[in-house]
Design an enzyme around this catalytic site. Structure first.
Site, PDB file in Angstrom:
ATOM      1  N   HIS A  19       0.774  -1.694  -0.052  1.00 38.56           N
ATOM      2  CA  HIS A  19      -0.037  -0.205   0.065  1.00 38.56           C
ATOM      3  C   HIS A  19       0.452   1.244   0.198  1.00 38.56           C
ATOM      4  O   HIS A  19       0.158   1.971  -0.021  1.00 38.56           O
ATOM      5  CB  HIS A  19      -0.779  -0.196   1.308  1.00 38.56           C
ATOM      6  CG  HIS A  19      -2.125  -1.440   0.940  1.00 38.56           C
ATOM      7  ND1 HIS A  19      -1.609  -1.897   2.239  1.00 38.56           N
ATOM      8  CD2 HIS A  19      -2.363  -1.972  -0.196  1.00 38.56           C
ATOM      9  CE1 HIS A  19      -3.178  -2.988   1.700  1.00 38.56           C
ATOM     10  NE2 HIS A  19      -3.084  -2.781   0.959  1.00 38.56           N
ATOM     11  N   HIS A  42      -7.905  -7.885  -8.399  1.00 37.30           N
ATOM     12  CA  HIS A  42      -7.740  -8.681  -6.946  1.00 37.30           C
ATOM     13  C   HIS A  42      -7.788  -7.924  -5.888  1.00 37.30           C
ATOM     14  O   HIS A  42      -7.166  -7.703  -4.130  1.00 37.30           O
ATOM     15  CB  HIS A  42      -7.422  -9.702  -6.589  1.00 37.30           C
ATOM     16  CG  HIS A  42      -6.654 -10.757  -7.601  1.00 37.30           C
ATOM     17  ND1 HIS A  42      -5.709 -10.310  -8.982  1.00 37.30           N
ATOM     18  CD2 HIS A  42      -6.563 -12.068  -7.743  1.00 37.30           C
ATOM     19  CE1 HIS A  42      -5.807 -11.537  -9.818  1.00 37.30           C
ATOM     20  NE2 HIS A  42      -6.382 -12.487  -8.885  1.00 37.30           N
ATOM     21  N   SER A 100      -6.516  -1.713  -0.423  1.00 33.43           N
ATOM     22  CA  SER A 100      -5.945  -1.398  -1.166  1.00 33.43           C
ATOM     23  C   SER A 100      -7.859  -0.517  -2.240  1.00 33.43           C
ATOM     24  O   SER A 100      -6.924   0.065  -2.287  1.00 33.43           O
ATOM     25  CB  SER A 100      -5.502  -2.648  -2.563  1.00 33.43           C
ATOM     26  OG  SER A 100      -6.459  -3.063  -2.861  1.00 33.43           O
ATOM     27  N   GLU A 118     -13.714  -8.633  -8.104  1.00 33.56           N
ATOM     28  CA  GLU A 118     -13.393  -9.831  -6.676  1.00 33.56           C
ATOM     29  C   GLU A 118     -14.079 -10.891  -6.617  1.00 33.56           C
ATOM     30  O   GLU A 118     -15.781 -10.636  -7.188  1.00 33.56           O
ATOM     31  CB  GLU A 118     -13.511  -9.184  -5.120  1.00 33.56           C
ATOM     32  CG  GLU A 118     -13.717  -9.892  -3.893  1.00 33.56           C
ATOM     33  CD  GLU A 118     -12.564 -10.998  -3.607  1.00 33.56           C
ATOM     34  OE1 GLU A 118     -11.410 -10.513  -3.417  1.00 33.56           O
ATOM     35  OE2 GLU A 118     -12.311 -11.944  -3.480  1.00 33.56           O
ATOM     36  N   ASP A 143     -12.974 -12.755 -12.760  1.00 32.82           N
ATOM     37  CA  ASP A 143     -12.210 -12.866 -12.054  1.00 32.82           C
ATOM     38  C   ASP A 143     -11.419 -11.763 -12.430  1.00 32.82           C
ATOM     39  O   ASP A 143     -11.625 -11.485 -14.165  1.00 32.82           O
ATOM     40  CB  ASP A 143     -11.933 -13.867 -13.460  1.00 32.82           C
ATOM     41  CG  ASP A 143     -10.180 -14.522 -13.450  1.00 32.82           C
ATOM     42  OD1 ASP A 143     -10.229 -14.662 -12.443  1.00 32.82           O
ATOM     43  OD2 ASP A 143     -10.039 -14.863 -15.359  1.00 32.82           O
ATOM     44  N   GLY A 144     -10.325 -11.387 -12.420  1.00 36.62           N
ATOM     45  CA  GLY A 144      -9.664 -10.374 -12.110  1.00 36.62           C
ATOM     46  C   GLY A 144      -8.068 -11.099 -13.348  1.00 36.62           C
ATOM     47  O   GLY A 144      -8.271  -9.307 -14.241  1.00 36.62           O
ATOM     48  N   ASP A 164      -2.999  -8.255  -7.303  1.00 32.57           N
ATOM     49  CA  ASP A 164      -2.593  -8.857  -5.669  1.00 32.57           C
ATOM     50  C   ASP A 164      -4.174 -10.290  -5.851  1.00 32.57           C
ATOM     51  O   ASP A 164      -4.319  -9.976  -4.898  1.00 32.57           O
ATOM     52  CB  ASP A 164      -3.354  -7.430  -4.985  1.00 32.57           C
ATOM     53  CG  ASP A 164      -2.747  -8.569  -3.533  1.00 32.57           C
ATOM     54  OD1 ASP A 164      -1.654  -8.494  -3.479  1.00 32.57           O
ATOM     55  OD2 ASP A 164      -3.320  -7.395  -2.879  1.00 32.57           O
TER      56      ASP A 164
HETATM   57  N1  SAM Z   1      -5.731  -6.580  -3.175  1.00 32.25           N
HETATM   58  C1  SAM Z   1      -6.429  -6.706  -1.500  1.00 32.25           C
HETATM   59  C2  SAM Z   1      -5.648  -5.086  -0.693  1.00 32.25           C
HETATM   60  O1  SAM Z   1      -4.640  -4.689  -0.548  1.00 32.25           O
HETATM   61  O2  SAM Z   1      -6.642  -4.862   0.427  1.00 32.25           O
HETATM   62  C3  SAM Z   1      -6.403  -8.026  -0.770  1.00 32.25           C
HETATM   63  C4  SAM Z   1      -6.574  -8.666  -2.180  1.00 32.25           C
HETATM   64  S1  SAM Z   1      -5.895 -10.399  -0.894  1.00 32.25           S
HETATM   65  C5  SAM Z   1      -4.377 -10.792  -1.318  1.00 32.25           C
HETATM   66  C6  SAM Z   1      -6.890 -11.790  -2.954  1.00 32.25           C
HETATM   67  C7  SAM Z   1      -8.192 -11.608  -2.744  1.00 32.25           C
HETATM   68  O3  SAM Z   1      -7.983 -11.915  -4.422  1.00 32.25           O
HETATM   69  C8  SAM Z   1      -9.056 -12.231  -2.251  1.00 32.25           C
HETATM   70  O4  SAM Z   1      -9.819 -11.290  -1.528  1.00 32.25           O
HETATM   71  C9  SAM Z   1      -9.732 -13.344  -3.111  1.00 32.25           C
HETATM   72  O5  SAM Z   1     -10.786 -13.526  -2.948  1.00 32.25           O
HETATM   73  C10 SAM Z   1      -9.575 -12.500  -4.478  1.00 32.25           C
HETATM   74  N2  SAM Z   1      -9.113 -13.493  -5.746  1.00 32.25           N
HETATM   75  C11 SAM Z   1      -8.333 -14.896  -6.159  1.00 32.25           C
HETATM   76  N3  SAM Z   1      -8.887 -15.420  -7.113  1.00 32.25           N
HETATM   77  C12 SAM Z   1      -9.077 -14.068  -8.181  1.00 32.25           C
HETATM   78  C13 SAM Z   1      -9.889 -14.515  -8.888  1.00 32.25           C
HETATM   79  N4  SAM Z   1      -9.427 -15.088 -10.043  1.00 32.25           N
HETATM   80  N5  SAM Z   1      -9.859 -12.956  -9.758  1.00 32.25           N
HETATM   81  C14 SAM Z   1     -10.721 -12.033  -8.748  1.00 32.25           C
HETATM   82  N6  SAM Z   1     -10.545 -12.592  -7.633  1.00 32.25           N
HETATM   83  C15 SAM Z   1      -9.362 -13.451  -7.057  1.00 32.25           C
END
Ligand code: SAM
Length: 280
Positions: A19, A42, A100, A118, A143-144, A164
């Site tokens: 961050h 993500h 984030s 997400e 999907d991210g 992320d």
């Molecule tokens: N970016 C956030 C932050 O800094 O506050 C934290 C994100 S966390 C490390 C990763 C997130 O990705 C999780 O909430 C998980 O559910 C989500 N996730 C996992 N695979 C994903 C995908 N293919 N597409 C979108 N989100 C996904």
């Protein structure tokens, strides 16, 4: 089935690094008047309750954000990030940690845009609720990695893309590289910021080699280690790989990391580094 929940880790040393870099990139992009897109592939839940069961169980934030947010000698460069943390915590008790998307919301201007994705069935509704009244943001359960193909380039032709993933699947180490490659083909002037954990050094090396092999230039690598590399289980460090970083980011992180390291880690343990994985 997604099992990772960021609420167990929110505010830890890896979030502090991620961050910090995120906020400096946003501040760098704001130096030009033209609006930009913040794409968070993500995004997580958005807001994390540090007195909640998950954060209390691991206590990771106590060795992260809790060590720095009230320091009297806070460096000027950390003020945008810590300002966002303070905006969620009136008074002197640290109760919430902004993820984030909320840090971005705090720092973006009225004509900048957010696009957040997400997948988790519990975290997505929390994220959507946070942004219900936010006309700058689009929030999707999607999907991210797919966004790196379908949402780029943004109409504004300026943007920060934060990638992320949780790395609970080994395939994430490969998916992030092909995702950046796909995104870069469509939007070669975008700033792509990838977070990674150092659990096994070989995994990180393989990922970096793969990224170098794409031919993409200008990739800055930033790392903060709280322990020496190890082949035992557990994260010893984390890093960011930034494609097309704002020109000041290298110097900014070189000046900030020693301060962060000193506050977060007992003297003599771990390391920090800022170097070009691929130069100009
Ligand atoms: N970016 C956030 C932050 O800094 O506050 C934290 C994100 S966390 C490390 C990763 C997130 O990705 C999780 O909430 C998980 O559910 C989500 N996730 C996992 N695979 C994903 C995908 N293919 N597409 C979108 N989100 C996904």
């Amino acid at each position: 089935m997604l099992s990772y929940r960021h609420s167990f880790h929110a505010g830890n040393h890896a979030d502090v690094l991620k961050h910090t870099v995120q906020s400096l990139i946003i501040e760098g992009l704001k130096e030009k008047e033209k609006p930009f897109l913040y794409l968070d592939t993500h995004a997580g839940a958005g807001r994390y309750q540090l007195s909640g069961e998950h954060a209390e169980r691991t206590g990771e934030y106590l060795e992260g954000i809790a060590r720095i947010w009230q320091q009297d000698d806070l460096p000027e460069l950390l003020k945008p990030y810590i300002g966002a943390v303070r905006a969620f915590n009136q008074g002197s008790t640290l109760r919430f940690y902004p993820g984030s998307p909320l840090i971005a919301r705090h720092l973006l201007r009225s004509d900048d845009k957010l696009h957040l994705t997400e997948l988790h069935s519990s975290d997505f509704p929390l994220l959507r609720n946070e942004f219900q009244k936010e006309s700058r943001a689009r929030v999707e359960r999607a999907d991210g990695y797919q966004q790196l193909k379908s949402r780029l380039p943004p109409p504004s032709r300026r943007g920060l893309i934060l990638i992320d993933p949780p790395y609970e699947l080994k395939s994430d180490y490969h998916a992030v590289v092909s995702g950046i490659h796909e995104g870069y083909k469509r939007f070669a002037t975008g700033v792509f910021a990838l977070w990674y954990p150092v659990v096994l050094r070989q995994q990180v090396k393989r990922m970096c080699n793969e990224l170098q092999a794409t031919g993409i230039r200008r990739i800055l690598q930033i790392e903060l280690a709280v322990r020496p590399d190890s082949d035992q289980r557990g994260m010893t460090a984390s890093g960011m790989l930034v494609v097309n970083p704002p020109w000041r980011l290298e110097q900014q992180m070189k000046s900030l990391l020693p301060w962060l390291h000193e506050k977060l880690v007992p003297a003599g343990i771990g390391h920090t580094s800022v170097s070009w994985l691929v130069p100009e």
